[in-house]
Design an enzyme around this catalytic site. Structure first.
Site, PDB file in Angstrom:
ATOM      1  N   LYS A  66       0.799  -1.048  -0.029  1.00  0.00           N
ATOM      2  CA  LYS A  66      -0.105   0.098   0.093  1.00  0.00           C
ATOM      3  C   LYS A  66       0.879   1.356  -0.145  1.00  0.00           C
ATOM      4  O   LYS A  66       0.787   2.208  -0.887  1.00  0.00           O
ATOM      5  CB  LYS A  66      -0.966  -0.129   1.270  1.00  0.00           C
ATOM      6  CG  LYS A  66      -1.905  -1.037   1.269  1.00  0.00           C
ATOM      7  CD  LYS A  66      -2.981  -1.211   2.443  1.00  0.00           C
ATOM      8  CE  LYS A  66      -2.224  -1.482   3.635  1.00  0.00           C
ATOM      9  NZ  LYS A  66      -1.725  -2.902   3.580  1.00  0.00           N
ATOM     10  N   THR A  67       1.821   1.464   0.968  1.00  0.00           N
ATOM     11  CA  THR A  67       2.729   2.617   0.977  1.00  0.00           C
ATOM     12  C   THR A  67       3.594   2.483  -0.179  1.00  0.00           C
ATOM     13  O   THR A  67       3.648   3.735  -0.819  1.00  0.00           O
ATOM     14  CB  THR A  67       3.950   2.354   2.177  1.00  0.00           C
ATOM     15  OG1 THR A  67       3.049   1.941   3.233  1.00  0.00           O
ATOM     16  CG2 THR A  67       4.629   3.508   2.417  1.00  0.00           C
ATOM     17  N   ASP A 111      -1.364   6.772   6.241  1.00  0.00           N
ATOM     18  CA  ASP A 111      -1.343   5.121   6.667  1.00  0.00           C
ATOM     19  C   ASP A 111      -2.287   5.012   8.012  1.00  0.00           C
ATOM     20  O   ASP A 111      -2.516   5.853   8.695  1.00  0.00           O
ATOM     21  CB  ASP A 111      -0.072   4.575   7.131  1.00  0.00           C
ATOM     22  CG  ASP A 111       0.128   3.341   6.747  1.00  0.00           C
ATOM     23  OD1 ASP A 111      -0.707   2.575   6.253  1.00  0.00           O
ATOM     24  OD2 ASP A 111       1.448   2.684   7.192  1.00  0.00           O
ATOM     25  N   THR A 160      -5.919  -1.709   6.906  1.00  0.00           N
ATOM     26  CA  THR A 160      -5.841  -3.096   6.927  1.00  0.00           C
ATOM     27  C   THR A 160      -7.149  -3.671   6.505  1.00  0.00           C
ATOM     28  O   THR A 160      -7.147  -4.729   5.829  1.00  0.00           O
ATOM     29  CB  THR A 160      -4.891  -3.754   8.073  1.00  0.00           C
ATOM     30  OG1 THR A 160      -5.675  -3.064   9.167  1.00  0.00           O
ATOM     31  CG2 THR A 160      -3.695  -3.671   7.977  1.00  0.00           C
ATOM     32  N   ARG A 219       6.347  -8.342   1.829  1.00  0.00           N
ATOM     33  CA  ARG A 219       7.308  -7.794   2.805  1.00  0.00           C
ATOM     34  C   ARG A 219       7.883  -8.938   3.684  1.00  0.00           C
ATOM     35  O   ARG A 219       8.908  -9.150   4.072  1.00  0.00           O
ATOM     36  CB  ARG A 219       6.640  -7.063   4.063  1.00  0.00           C
ATOM     37  CG  ARG A 219       7.429  -6.674   5.030  1.00  0.00           C
ATOM     38  CD  ARG A 219       6.457  -5.978   6.231  1.00  0.00           C
ATOM     39  NE  ARG A 219       6.374  -4.475   5.630  1.00  0.00           N
ATOM     40  CZ  ARG A 219       5.205  -4.005   6.026  1.00  0.00           C
ATOM     41  NH1 ARG A 219       4.475  -4.319   6.695  1.00  0.00           N
ATOM     42  NH2 ARG A 219       4.995  -2.702   5.511  1.00  0.00           N
TER      43      ARG A 219
HETATM   44  P1  ADP Z   1       2.049  -2.046   3.057  1.00  0.00           P
HETATM   45  O1  ADP Z   1       2.070  -0.469   3.121  1.00  0.00           O
HETATM   46  O2  ADP Z   1       0.880  -2.570   2.629  1.00  0.00           O
HETATM   47  O3  ADP Z   1       2.109  -2.539   4.666  1.00  0.00           O
HETATM   48  P2  ADP Z   1       4.527  -1.790   1.604  1.00  0.00           P
HETATM   49  O4  ADP Z   1       4.331  -1.137   0.549  1.00  0.00           O
HETATM   50  O5  ADP Z   1       5.240  -1.120   2.959  1.00  0.00           O
HETATM   51  O6  ADP Z   1       3.274  -2.612   2.337  1.00  0.00           O
HETATM   52  O7  ADP Z   1       5.330  -3.090   1.353  1.00  0.00           O
HETATM   53  C1  ADP Z   1       6.257  -3.897   1.910  1.00  0.00           C
HETATM   54  C2  ADP Z   1       7.723  -4.277   1.417  1.00  0.00           C
HETATM   55  O8  ADP Z   1       7.106  -4.983   0.250  1.00  0.00           O
HETATM   56  C3  ADP Z   1       8.434  -2.888   0.659  1.00  0.00           C
HETATM   57  O9  ADP Z   1       9.596  -3.241   1.010  1.00  0.00           O
HETATM   58  C4  ADP Z   1       7.750  -3.112  -0.829  1.00  0.00           C
HETATM   59  O10 ADP Z   1       9.076  -2.717  -1.668  1.00  0.00           O
HETATM   60  C5  ADP Z   1       7.688  -4.660  -1.114  1.00  0.00           C
HETATM   61  N1  ADP Z   1       6.788  -4.643  -2.234  1.00  0.00           N
HETATM   62  C6  ADP Z   1       5.440  -4.653  -1.731  1.00  0.00           C
HETATM   63  N2  ADP Z   1       4.689  -4.826  -2.801  1.00  0.00           N
HETATM   64  C7  ADP Z   1       5.364  -4.997  -3.820  1.00  0.00           C
HETATM   65  C8  ADP Z   1       5.347  -5.382  -5.346  1.00  0.00           C
HETATM   66  N3  ADP Z   1       4.310  -5.548  -5.785  1.00  0.00           N
HETATM   67  N4  ADP Z   1       6.251  -5.408  -6.081  1.00  0.00           N
HETATM   68  C9  ADP Z   1       7.665  -5.270  -5.549  1.00  0.00           C
HETATM   69  N5  ADP Z   1       8.039  -5.098  -4.174  1.00  0.00           N
HETATM   70  C10 ADP Z   1       6.700  -4.964  -3.179  1.00  0.00           C
END
Ligand code: ADP
Length: 327
Positions: A66-67, A111, A160, A219
């Site tokens: 998401k981030t 977030d 979430t 992650r």
């Molecule tokens: P969320 O905000 O949903 O908790 P993040 O955006 O922080 O998740 O992603 C977690 C990790 O996974 C980060 O290091 C990100 O670079 C990696 N990541 C997430 N989705 C992808 C994707 N589709 N392709 C490559 N890397 C990803």
């Protein structure tokens, strides 16, 4: 418009600056094809019409991107992103200060948006709808409310669970996007991409094995890759191969389905202590000494997706697959 550097929270600074593992462009974002194709259309349309990109709500379990997507949207739109989180707002003034500092077209990423206090949430409504916000001057009986105009911005909220958002807030997002768990093929691609960035050699079969055991979550896939890299360094292994992966995952107590100690404790609790269920979430939370939020947001979604547990109105029940797995 001149593009300033992204503003990150301290956590992200450390994660991002250590090694840039986060994809920047939409083409580097693996999987979630439907979301990517829709986003491309909405971004292109807003650029063509020079209109503001509508507010976006990204929802799905933690670690699915998401981030990352919020940052990609700012990159693709070539605008600034201001990153914050729901619990960071303690008073109404925090929001007013933030909103009045936005430039035209900027992205505000919040977030854990479900954790905004009701007062802050309400003051977001006029900002989202009419790009105005209330500003209180003075205090006590002589206090006056002034309305100030703010620049047009795009709010990207991440949560979430969409159900945790109040209805009025949810309705103000024109673009709802649900992130799904990734299939092993996509996770394998993410692992291979990241191992290149980390300058590590990895066998394709080994990458696929890590992918299968990553709970459908990038992650976790990246975290497992880094930990297995630690094992390879200590063992002076030249590359990451299948034997090393199997051995390291065993050491870390990650089982064949990718479940960890906590997942197994959860399944065991329902299976042994409550005879397979049904058992209520509060009871489980007390028995496992784990917060309800963690159980509902982190542990259960993957176990349910795997068909190991079912959520019913009477409580949680283990499926036959769940019982077999834990036995
Ligand atoms: P969320 O905000 O949903 O908790 P993040 O955006 O922080 O998740 O992603 C977690 C990790 O996974 C980060 O290091 C990100 O670079 C990696 N990541 C997430 N989705 C992808 C994707 N589709 N392709 C490559 N890397 C990803």
């Amino acid at each position: 418009m001149e593009k300033k550097e992204n503003k990150f929270t301290p956590n992200e600074i450390s994660e991002d600056k250590k090694i840039s593992l986060r994809p920047k462009k939409i083409t580097e974002f693996v999987g979630q094809d439907n979301i990517k194709s829709n986003l491309k259309t909405f971004i292109e349309s807003s650029i063509k019409t020079k209109k503001n990109l509508d507010h976006i709500i990204l929802y799905g379990p933690p670690g699915l991107g998401k981030t990352t997507l919020a940052n990609i949207i700012s990159y693709e739109k070539n605008v600034n992103i201001h990153v914050t989180s729901g619990p960071a707002f303690t008073k109404k003034g925090d929001l007013v200060t933030l909103l009045s500092n936005l430039s035209n077209g900027d992205i505000l990423f919040i977030d854990e948006i479900h954790r905004l206090s009701p007062v802050i949430e309400e003051s977001l409504y006029p900002a989202m709808e009419d790009f105005k916000c209330d500003y209180i001057i003075g205090s006590g009986p002589s206090a006056r409310v002034m309305q100030i105009a703010i620049e047009k911005f795009t709010l990207i909220g991440a949560t979430t669970r969409l159900g945790l958002l109040s209805r009025p807030l949810r309705d103000r997002f024109g673009i709802p996007l649900q992130l799904e768990f990734y299939n092993p093929e996509s996770l394998k691609d993410i692992i291979i991409l990241n191992s290149k960035k980390l300058n590590v050699k990895i066998e394709t079969t080994a990458a696929f094995e890590i992918a299968k055991r990553s709970r459908g979550t990038p992650r976790i896939a990246i975290r497992l890759l880094k930990r297995i890299l630690d094992f390879s360094i200590v063992q002076n292994s030249e590359d990451i191969n299948m034997d090393l992966v199997e051995e390291s995952l065993k050491q870390m107590r990650i089982d064949s389905e990718g479940l960890d100690e906590m997942d197994r404790k959860y399944l065991k609790c329902i299976s042994s202590d409550y005879n397979g269920g049904p058992v209520g979430i509060e009871t489980l939370s007390a028995a496992l000494l784990e917060q309800r939020d963690i159980i509902e947001d982190v542990i259960e979604p993957y176990l349910m997706q795997k068909g190991l547990v079912q959520r019913t109105s009477r409580g949680r029940i283990l499926s036959e697959k769940g019982i077999n797995h834990i036995n």
